[in-house]
Scaffold this active site. Sequence first.
Site, PDB file in Angstrom:
ATOM      1  N   GLY A  12      10.898  41.612  15.980  1.00 20.50           N
ATOM      2  CA  GLY A  12      12.284  41.309  15.668  1.00 20.50           C
ATOM      3  C   GLY A  12      13.286  42.270  16.285  1.00 20.50           C
ATOM      4  O   GLY A  12      14.422  42.358  15.825  1.00 20.50           O
ATOM      5  N   SER A  13      12.882  42.955  17.375  1.00 17.23           N
ATOM      6  CA  SER A  13      13.839  43.917  17.947  1.00 17.23           C
ATOM      7  C   SER A  13      15.014  43.203  18.608  1.00 17.23           C
ATOM      8  O   SER A  13      16.146  43.702  18.572  1.00 17.23           O
ATOM      9  CB  SER A  13      13.142  44.868  18.926  1.00 17.23           C
ATOM     10  OG  SER A  13      12.702  44.188  20.074  1.00 17.23           O
ATOM     11  N   ASN A  14      14.779  42.031  19.193  1.00 16.15           N
ATOM     12  CA  ASN A  14      15.909  41.270  19.759  1.00 16.15           C
ATOM     13  C   ASN A  14      16.831  40.772  18.654  1.00 16.15           C
ATOM     14  O   ASN A  14      18.055  40.812  18.783  1.00 16.15           O
ATOM     15  CB  ASN A  14      15.396  40.087  20.585  1.00 16.15           C
ATOM     16  CG  ASN A  14      15.044  40.502  21.997  1.00 16.15           C
ATOM     17  OD1 ASN A  14      15.912  40.775  22.805  1.00 16.15           O
ATOM     18  ND2 ASN A  14      13.746  40.578  22.286  1.00 16.15           N
ATOM     19  N   LYS A  91       6.035  30.088  18.875  1.00 13.52           N
ATOM     20  CA  LYS A  91       5.481  28.751  18.693  1.00 13.52           C
ATOM     21  C   LYS A  91       6.397  27.795  19.456  1.00 13.52           C
ATOM     22  O   LYS A  91       7.605  28.021  19.508  1.00 13.52           O
ATOM     23  CB  LYS A  91       5.556  28.415  17.196  1.00 13.52           C
ATOM     24  CG  LYS A  91       4.362  27.700  16.620  1.00 13.52           C
ATOM     25  CD  LYS A  91       4.516  27.615  15.110  1.00 13.52           C
ATOM     26  CE  LYS A  91       4.178  26.250  14.574  1.00 13.52           C
ATOM     27  NZ  LYS A  91       2.856  25.757  14.804  1.00 13.52           N
ATOM     28  N   ASN A 107      16.794  30.774  24.423  1.00 11.53           N
ATOM     29  CA  ASN A 107      15.554  31.543  24.292  1.00 11.53           C
ATOM     30  C   ASN A 107      15.618  32.723  25.252  1.00 11.53           C
ATOM     31  O   ASN A 107      16.299  32.670  26.270  1.00 11.53           O
ATOM     32  CB  ASN A 107      14.352  30.656  24.653  1.00 11.53           C
ATOM     33  CG  ASN A 107      13.031  31.394  24.479  1.00 11.53           C
ATOM     34  OD1 ASN A 107      12.821  32.103  23.484  1.00 11.53           O
ATOM     35  ND2 ASN A 107      12.138  31.279  25.445  1.00 11.53           N
ATOM     36  N   HIS A 109      13.026  35.147  27.523  1.00 13.59           N
ATOM     37  CA  HIS A 109      11.659  35.206  28.039  1.00 13.59           C
ATOM     38  C   HIS A 109      11.537  36.480  28.877  1.00 13.59           C
ATOM     39  O   HIS A 109      12.463  36.805  29.631  1.00 13.59           O
ATOM     40  CB  HIS A 109      11.386  33.957  28.893  1.00 13.59           C
ATOM     41  CG  HIS A 109       9.987  33.901  29.412  1.00 13.59           C
ATOM     42  ND1 HIS A 109       8.932  33.429  28.650  1.00 13.59           N
ATOM     43  CD2 HIS A 109       9.466  34.280  30.605  1.00 13.59           C
ATOM     44  CE1 HIS A 109       7.824  33.519  29.361  1.00 13.59           C
ATOM     45  NE2 HIS A 109       8.110  34.029  30.543  1.00 13.59           N
ATOM     46  N   ASP A 150      10.063  26.748  28.813  1.00 12.05           N
ATOM     47  CA  ASP A 150      10.591  27.714  29.800  1.00 12.05           C
ATOM     48  C   ASP A 150      11.218  27.061  31.032  1.00 12.05           C
ATOM     49  O   ASP A 150      11.337  27.696  32.075  1.00 12.05           O
ATOM     50  CB  ASP A 150       9.498  28.717  30.243  1.00 12.05           C
ATOM     51  CG  ASP A 150       9.003  29.589  29.095  1.00 12.05           C
ATOM     52  OD1 ASP A 150       9.766  29.808  28.145  1.00 12.05           O
ATOM     53  OD2 ASP A 150       7.840  30.045  29.151  1.00 12.05           O
ATOM     54  N   GLU A 179      16.344  43.347  27.507  1.00 11.22           N
ATOM     55  CA  GLU A 179      16.529  42.165  26.647  1.00 11.22           C
ATOM     56  C   GLU A 179      17.617  42.445  25.616  1.00 11.22           C
ATOM     57  O   GLU A 179      18.484  41.611  25.348  1.00 11.22           O
ATOM     58  CB  GLU A 179      15.219  41.810  25.943  1.00 11.22           C
ATOM     59  CG  GLU A 179      14.136  41.340  26.896  1.00 11.22           C
ATOM     60  CD  GLU A 179      12.897  40.857  26.167  1.00 11.22           C
ATOM     61  OE1 GLU A 179      13.001  40.310  25.071  1.00 11.22           O
ATOM     62  OE2 GLU A 179      11.789  41.040  26.723  1.00 11.22           O
TER      63      GLU A 179
HETATM   64  C1  GRF Z   1      10.344  39.587  23.753  1.00 13.59           C
HETATM   65  O1  GRF Z   1       9.671  40.202  24.802  1.00 13.59           O
HETATM   66  C2  GRF Z   1      10.876  38.245  24.189  1.00 13.59           C
HETATM   67  O2  GRF Z   1      11.206  38.196  25.542  1.00 13.59           O
HETATM   68  C3  GRF Z   1       9.728  37.327  23.907  1.00 13.59           C
HETATM   69  O3  GRF Z   1       9.146  37.827  22.731  1.00 13.59           O
HETATM   70  C4  GRF Z   1       9.407  39.223  22.610  1.00 13.59           C
HETATM   71  C5  GRF Z   1      10.029  39.439  21.266  1.00 13.59           C
HETATM   72  O4  GRF Z   1      10.190  40.783  20.946  1.00 13.59           O
HETATM   73  N1  GRF Z   1      10.160  35.951  23.800  1.00 13.59           N
HETATM   74  P1  GRF Z   1      10.923  41.192  19.595  1.00 13.59           P
HETATM   75  O5  GRF Z   1      10.198  40.504  18.444  1.00 13.59           O
HETATM   76  O6  GRF Z   1      12.343  40.735  19.689  1.00 13.59           O
HETATM   77  O7  GRF Z   1      10.805  42.671  19.506  1.00 13.59           O
END
Ligand code: GRF
Length: 194
Positions: A12-14, A91, A107, A109, A150, A179
Amino acid sequence: MLKIGVMASGGGSNFKAIIDHIGEGDLEAQCKFLITNNGTCGAVAHAQEYGIPVYHISGKTHPVVAEYEAALLDVIDRYDIDLLILAGYMKALPVSIVRRLPDRILNIHPSLLPKFGGKGFWGIHVHEAVIAAHEKESGPTVHLVSEEIDKGRILAQVKVPVLEDDTPEVLAARVLVQEHNLYWKTIRDYAAQL
Ligand code: GRF
């Protein structure tokens, strides 16, 4: 005010980076919910910390596919969101959801799509493949979600170097930093065009 919902499965870092930028006033938005297929993931802890409602919807909670899809649609329809943000949702999204929110699902990626995308390219496997192919650069892509995995329209990318002695984990960490910078800005810029 832009209203978003987030779907995540992992650390969940993003997700956290997006909520932090909302909190700091960089991104004028409200996050209405987190949907996860993993009730114990890091994203859930972040949502709880920020008082964001969490919905755990998975093949375990809803073993019948039609009920699983209906549960997702129920949450998505309940909140009047402008954008659905996939932030490490591991998923494939049911086609019914993609069709409910055309051009409204983003999304991120961890490769320079169209390279290293599609079936089998997720998590650390993406970075393993980039290194195995002796690529000189990699980096995250933010794209719209379409029915083919994608393959939706690319909104933004950032390049990072792939270094001689990179392991997949080291490369993943270098990409992840980018990201966190890229996703909230792309959400802001895309929302401004809606
Ligand atoms: C990231 O590398 C993103 O590009 C991919 O899944 C990963 C999620 O990382 N889709 P986080 O859970 O946000 O840390």
